[in-house]
Design a protein around this motif. Structure first.
Motif, PDB file in Angstrom:
ATOM      1  N   LYS A 242      -4.064   1.950  -2.923  1.00 15.08           N
ATOM      2  CA  LYS A 242      -3.601   0.703  -3.516  1.00 15.08           C
ATOM      3  C   LYS A 242      -2.240   0.974  -4.147  1.00 15.08           C
ATOM      4  CE  LYS A 242      -4.965  -2.844  -6.788  1.00 15.08           C
ATOM      5  NZ  LYS A 242      -5.987  -3.290  -7.735  1.00 15.08           N
ATOM      6  N   TRP A 243      -1.314   0.071  -3.983  1.00 16.73           N
ATOM      7  CA  TRP A 243       0.029   0.242  -4.534  1.00 16.73           C
ATOM      8  C   TRP A 243      -0.001   0.123  -6.053  1.00 16.73           C
ATOM      9  CZ3 TRP A 243       4.435   2.005  -2.698  1.00 16.73           C
ATOM     10  CH2 TRP A 243       5.569   1.838  -3.467  1.00 16.73           C
ATOM     11  N   ALA A 244       0.787   0.933  -6.714  1.00 15.20           N
ATOM     12  CA  ALA A 244       0.935   0.857  -8.168  1.00 15.20           C
ATOM     13  C   ALA A 244       2.415   0.962  -8.495  1.00 15.20           C
ATOM     14  CB  ALA A 244       0.174   1.982  -8.849  1.00 15.20           C
ATOM     15  N   ASP A 245       2.939  -0.011  -9.193  1.00 15.57           N
ATOM     16  CA  ASP A 245       4.332   0.066  -9.636  1.00 15.57           C
ATOM     17  C   ASP A 245       4.425   1.117 -10.728  1.00 15.57           C
ATOM     18  OD1 ASP A 245       5.425  -1.926  -7.977  1.00 15.57           O
ATOM     19  OD2 ASP A 245       4.688  -3.495  -9.320  1.00 15.57           O
ATOM     20  N   GLY A 246       5.513   1.823 -10.745  1.00 18.98           N
ATOM     21  CA  GLY A 246       5.693   2.833 -11.774  1.00 18.98           C
ATOM     22  C   GLY A 246       6.596   3.947 -11.295  1.00 18.98           C
TER      23      GLY A 246
ATOM     24  N   CYS B 100       6.888   8.291 -10.856  1.00 17.35           N
ATOM     25  CA  CYS B 100       6.158   9.548 -10.747  1.00 17.35           C
ATOM     26  C   CYS B 100       6.762  10.591 -11.689  1.00 17.35           C
ATOM     27  CB  CYS B 100       6.210  10.036  -9.301  1.00 17.35           C
ATOM     28  SG  CYS B 100       5.342  11.590  -9.041  1.00 17.35           S
TER      29      CYS B 100
ATOM     30  N   ILE C 162      -3.668   6.047  -8.959  1.00 20.36           N
ATOM     31  CA  ILE C 162      -3.739   5.150  -7.819  1.00 20.36           C
ATOM     32  C   ILE C 162      -5.099   5.283  -7.150  1.00 20.36           C
ATOM     33  CG2 ILE C 162      -1.260   5.059  -7.456  1.00 20.36           C
ATOM     34  CD1 ILE C 162      -1.572   7.011  -5.159  1.00 20.36           C
TER      35      ILE C 162
ATOM     36  N   LYS D  48       0.854  -1.188   0.000  1.00 25.13           N
ATOM     37  CA  LYS D  48       0.000   0.000   0.000  1.00 25.13           C
ATOM     38  C   LYS D  48       0.888   1.235   0.000  1.00 25.13           C
ATOM     39  CE  LYS D  48      -3.711  -2.484   0.804  1.00 25.13           C
ATOM     40  NZ  LYS D  48      -4.696  -2.732  -0.193  1.00 25.13           N
TER      41      LYS D  48
ATOM     42  N   ASN E  57      -5.984   4.944 -14.471  1.00 19.44           N
ATOM     43  CA  ASN E  57      -4.525   5.027 -14.447  1.00 19.44           C
ATOM     44  C   ASN E  57      -3.992   5.833 -13.267  1.00 19.44           C
ATOM     45  OD1 ASN E  57      -4.340   3.448 -16.727  1.00 19.44           O
ATOM     46  ND2 ASN E  57      -4.386   5.186 -18.096  1.00 19.44           N
TER      47      ASN E  57
END
Length: 104
Positions: free
Chosen positions: A55-59, A61, A38, A7, A36
Motif C-alpha cells: 500500500k502506498w504511504a506518503d512520506g 525514508c 507500509i 502502490k 506506521n
C-alpha cells in the motif's frame, strides 16, 4: 496505479540471489507488522522473478540508500537520517512514539 490506487511495487528478477532475498523477506513483513510501516498487500512469483506489492504511504525514508552513500547518509545535510539525528532529543523521543524502534 493498481485499481486506481497508488502502490509501491518491489521487484526482483534475473538475479537468483535477489529473487531469493525478496521472497525470504516476505514473512518478516507479517512478523514486524506495525501501523506506521507500509502494508504488504500481496506477493508472488513471476515468470522471471518475484514481486511484492505494498500500500502506498506518503512520506520520506530515513534510509534512502538509493540517494546517499553509507557515509553521506550519516553526514550529508540533505540526508533524512542526518536531519532526524540533528533534531533536539525531545523531538526525537516524540517521534519514537510513531516510528518502530527497529527502524531507528
Amino acid at each position: 496505479m493498481i485499481d486506481n490506487q497508488k502502490k509501491f511495487v518491489e521487484y526482483a528478477g534475473e538475479v537468483e540471489d535477489a529473487i531469493l532475498r525478496l521472497k525470504c523477506a516476505m514473512p518478516n513483513y507479517n512478523d514486524l507488522f506495525h501501523p506506521n510501516l507500509i502494508l504488504l498487500e500481496k506477493h508472488y512469483e513471476t515468470v522471471k522473478g518475484y514481486v511484492a506489492i505494498f500500500k502506498w504511504a506518503d512520506g520520506e525514508c530515513l534510509h534512502p540508500h538509493w540517494a546517499f552513500s553509507p557515509y553521506e547518509k550519516v553526514y550529508h545535510s540533505d540526508s533524512p537520517y542526518k536531519r532526524f539525528r540533528d533534531l533536539k532529543i525531545e523531538k526525537r523521543l516524540q517521534a519514537k512514539l510513531y516510528i518502530p524502534f527497529f527502524l531507528l
